[in-house]
Scaffold this motif. Sequence first.
Motif, PDB file in Angstrom:
ATOM      1  N   ASN A  24     -14.920   0.713   3.875  1.00 47.82           N
ATOM      2  CA  ASN A  24     -14.318  -0.065   4.967  1.00 47.82           C
ATOM      3  C   ASN A  24     -15.352  -0.380   6.046  1.00 47.82           C
ATOM      4  O   ASN A  24     -15.024  -0.809   7.133  1.00 47.82           O
ATOM      5  N   GLU A  25     -16.594  -0.137   5.721  1.00 44.55           N
ATOM      6  CA  GLU A  25     -17.741  -0.645   6.472  1.00 44.55           C
ATOM      7  C   GLU A  25     -17.946  -0.024   7.848  1.00 44.55           C
ATOM      8  O   GLU A  25     -18.493  -0.661   8.735  1.00 44.55           O
ATOM      9  N   PRO A  60       0.820  -1.219   0.000  1.00 43.63           N
ATOM     10  CA  PRO A  60       0.000   0.000   0.000  1.00 43.63           C
ATOM     11  C   PRO A  60       0.854   1.269   0.000  1.00 43.63           C
ATOM     12  O   PRO A  60       0.378   2.332  -0.389  1.00 43.63           O
ATOM     13  N   ASP A  61       2.095   1.144   0.443  1.00 43.50           N
ATOM     14  CA  ASP A  61       2.897   2.332   0.723  1.00 43.50           C
ATOM     15  C   ASP A  61       4.021   2.582  -0.282  1.00 43.50           C
ATOM     16  O   ASP A  61       4.923   3.377   0.002  1.00 43.50           O
ATOM     17  N   SER A 118     -12.586  -2.242   1.020  1.00 41.74           N
ATOM     18  CA  SER A 118     -11.255  -1.892   1.509  1.00 41.74           C
ATOM     19  C   SER A 118     -11.058  -2.380   2.937  1.00 41.74           C
ATOM     20  O   SER A 118     -11.515  -1.736   3.882  1.00 41.74           O
ATOM     21  N   PRO A 119     -10.403  -3.507   3.113  1.00 43.16           N
ATOM     22  CA  PRO A 119     -10.155  -3.998   4.469  1.00 43.16           C
ATOM     23  C   PRO A 119      -9.435  -2.951   5.322  1.00 43.16           C
ATOM     24  O   PRO A 119      -8.585  -2.209   4.834  1.00 43.16           O
ATOM     25  N   CYS A 120      -9.821  -2.898   6.609  1.00 35.28           N
ATOM     26  CA  CYS A 120      -9.326  -1.879   7.524  1.00 35.28           C
ATOM     27  C   CYS A 120      -8.859  -2.576   8.793  1.00 35.28           C
ATOM     28  O   CYS A 120      -9.688  -2.956   9.621  1.00 35.28           O
ATOM     29  N   SER A 154      -1.615   6.669   6.398  1.00 37.64           N
ATOM     30  CA  SER A 154      -2.575   5.573   6.528  1.00 37.64           C
ATOM     31  C   SER A 154      -2.005   4.523   7.482  1.00 37.64           C
ATOM     32  O   SER A 154      -0.795   4.390   7.636  1.00 37.64           O
ATOM     33  N   CYS A 155      -2.918   3.757   8.089  1.00 41.38           N
ATOM     34  CA  CYS A 155      -2.492   2.710   9.008  1.00 41.38           C
ATOM     35  C   CYS A 155      -1.768   1.613   8.216  1.00 41.38           C
ATOM     36  O   CYS A 155      -2.053   1.408   7.045  1.00 41.38           O
ATOM     37  N   PRO A 156      -0.887   0.856   8.861  1.00 36.96           N
ATOM     38  CA  PRO A 156      -0.257  -0.270   8.166  1.00 36.96           C
ATOM     39  C   PRO A 156      -1.316  -1.259   7.674  1.00 36.96           C
ATOM     40  O   PRO A 156      -2.252  -1.584   8.405  1.00 36.96           O
ATOM     41  N   GLY A 157      -1.181  -1.677   6.437  1.00 35.57           N
ATOM     42  CA  GLY A 157      -2.121  -2.653   5.872  1.00 35.57           C
ATOM     43  C   GLY A 157      -3.413  -2.039   5.386  1.00 35.57           C
ATOM     44  O   GLY A 157      -4.403  -2.745   5.179  1.00 35.57           O
ATOM     45  N   CYS A 158      -3.436  -0.717   5.149  1.00 32.52           N
ATOM     46  CA  CYS A 158      -4.665  -0.013   4.759  1.00 32.52           C
ATOM     47  C   CYS A 158      -5.104  -0.397   3.346  1.00 32.52           C
ATOM     48  O   CYS A 158      -4.367  -0.214   2.377  1.00 32.52           O
ATOM     49  N   GLY A 159      -6.325  -0.915   3.240  1.00 33.86           N
ATOM     50  CA  GLY A 159      -6.844  -1.308   1.935  1.00 33.86           C
ATOM     51  C   GLY A 159      -7.146  -0.111   1.055  1.00 33.86           C
ATOM     52  O   GLY A 159      -6.940  -0.145  -0.165  1.00 33.86           O
TER      53      GLY A 159
END
Lengths: 580, 308
Positions: B134-135, A533-534, B213-215, B25-30
């Motif tokens: 992301n619901e 993503p980054d 988008s998984p969150c 964005s957070c790590p692993g941000c969809g």
Amino acid sequence: MKKQTEARVITFTSEAEMPMMPASMASTLYNKTGSWRYMRPLYVNKTPPCNAACPAGEDIVMYLQLTAQGRYAEAWETIVRENPFPGVCGRVCPHPCESECNREHLGGAIAIHCQERFLADYAAAHDLGLPMPDVPQRGEHVAVVGAGPAGLSCAYHLRRMGYQVTVFDAGDKPGGMMRLIPEYRLPKEVLEREIAAIVATGVEVKTGVRLGVDVSLDDLKDYAAVFLAVGQSRSRRLGVPGEEATGVLPGIDFLARVARGQRVGLGEKVAVIGGGNTAMDAARTARRLGADVTIFYRRSRAEMPAIDEEVNEALDEGVRIEFLRAPVAVLTENGHVRGLRLTEMELGAPDESGRRRPLPVAGSEYEVACDTVIPALGQVADLSFLDAEVKSERGRIITDEKAATTRPPIFAGGDVATGFGTVTAAVGSGKRAALAIDCFLRGVERTFPDLAQNVQAAPRPHDAAVVRFEDLNTAYFEEEPRPRQEQRPAAERVTTFEEVNLGYGEDAALAEAQRCFSCGTCNECDNCLIFCPDVAVLRGPSDDEPFVFNYDYCKGCGICVSECPRHAISFEEEVKFAET
Amino acid sequence: MRKPKTYARNYEIPEEELTYSGSVSCPGCGATLAMRYALKALGPKTMVVIPACCWSIIAGPFPYSSLTVPIFHTAFETAGAVSSGIRAALDILGKEDITVMAWAGDGGTFDIGIQALSAAVERNEDFIYVCYDNEAYMNTGIQRSSATPWMAWTTTTPVKHPKDEPKKDIMAIMAAHYIPYTATATIAYPDDMIAKFRKAKSIHGAKFIHVLSPCPPGWKSEASDSIKLSRLAVQSKVFPLYEIEHGEKVTINVWPKDGGVPVSEYLRLQGRFRHLSDENIAAIQAEVDRNWERLVAKAKGSVYTELV
């Protein structure tokens, strides 16, 4: 704003410097999000199970991946860096690599032996010679005794390191036991070509010289080192009455005579005793000479040491196998074989080999008629040339993990030291000895793995951890069947010594190589780059380093680690968090 | 740059990067990965309109930007209206080759922005509206939205009172506007997603793309599982990949492998569903199966023919 490649920090010292409205003036590259990370991804190739299982230490995954790209010559070079006999091994190796292949779970193991054979045939068709590394020639001269697979492999690897090598062999041609492999499994021209290629690297071969008869160990003391690879040339005896009769023909003697083109009169009915590969070779060869052949084996099918495919092919060709039968006597008439007295056997408790010990069933003896008896109970080494300083134990020369005997600088390998009994194991053993001799002559200390594992002459960087099926991300793999290898029909086979297995053509080889998971070995599928993503995965500078992590920005989410289909990325705790 | 090898993969992804590293964005941000694919597909001639959502933050604090293309930050309910205005301005300037993309979360789409969105697509404005879903309202602290699935935990639907309403069917709402193109996409299928953005770009009029988008913080999942969850959403039929042309022609783009996987495989990787009972999971499975059958029936029964 033009695309930026470097971090720029914007500092306003007064309100007047600020734009009229909040517009961006630089990129987020100023923000080194790598500082968030507490886990770090690393590109670390792991050991594929096929490589781990290969007795010759071939880098199988690497040559499958090169084959998948159509880079056949490079793929072949990858094999011959470790094993100068791909044409032989591709045909006769029992391929323990395929037993370990992770593809087994999704359509069947990769036909690695067919790939190896295809590449060897490609090299032959394109007249490729063994490439030698550009290393300085060294003065030391090494003697190798025995021109079988272990001796020739050792000689070849020593040549690659710049040593002068002379190989002595008792036979009239180099090749050792490989010469006895019947033509229908290994055509002579394949063997001749690979031996000639080794000789062409500058190995001196002296045939017709038997150690202990024509030269002694002491005669070799002028050499900087000696490698003993004389193999196991003596047939085990049946140990029953009547064994001296004419018509009792040990398996390897029979195969040697056929290989030399001599006529062998077998009569109508042939009995082969034993359950190993020599027994299968002898039985199938006798079939091709027109005999009615029965194999008698004292244990059951499950304990048979012969390669499973060989057994099936023998059965297809009309060889009968009687299990749990052992000879009690060879019946003779006028000094000639007329039959066998056999006893039925049953399996008792496991012996030291882990297999159940066969025991005779009392009162079950019976007789069968036959014209020839071929005992194929395995071979033992002739160690009569040894002196007291070179110690042996149970028919094998004692060596340490560096292939050294009890009398340096004498080394030993192949069947005379290991008894592993396959061409591929002998090739690996010879290579191990060559590397050990090199270390010995240069005075370099080096450790070697256990004898059961095999070393690589040209290892690429990798982690010793073996990749198993559970380590893979199988979302990226479909179930695909293994292509069939064409085989000559059994009815046609028994009339000819033409090759049974016909190998893969280019299309099948290419498709099969592309079916390889490339376990533990990056093959540039780009998943890590695509799924970051980054934008913290970048293309690397070279084929050896196809990707690099930009640790300034990698947040350590681990997506690349879990989406790598082949477990080629490791995930480790950041040093700053690790216990010190 | 080295030429990539492609024998190990059967699709191409554009090499050009139009997003920057260093976003917050957070790590692993969809959603961050979704933007990366979207811009790879649309190219540099793109303007992005972002209402209040996670991406208001991810795009960077003043005076920084995590995109190489222009972004217009706007109020929560206005993505449809602002995009319409920017489109009109570009058209007046003769810059018709510039694509306008509204990029809104599920809160700004399903709830707060639905009026402006409905109005803009009703006018068939020439733009792409993307809802990265992301619901929940993740940016403000995981409050439920009308996109939050039934029985999911959020801070406003705690475990003792999980959400009792089903997820709003935004695709059906958008299809009911009979706009030229409506599609679902998700990050585990970059080839499908990029193809859909390219197709949307090639179509004149209103386009709507719904991106799951998984969150990791909001779904209480492992950051490294984001792609896996996205893939499982498709394979379990919780989030099928399909497109609807002109509100009528339904095409399923990715059929689950070997008939798909049970929803439990998707649910069990997410802490927000940890409290579900076996009965809850069975009910979700039944609902997912029913929706899937309805979708398949629609795809099979599509009768749209192009008007001349």
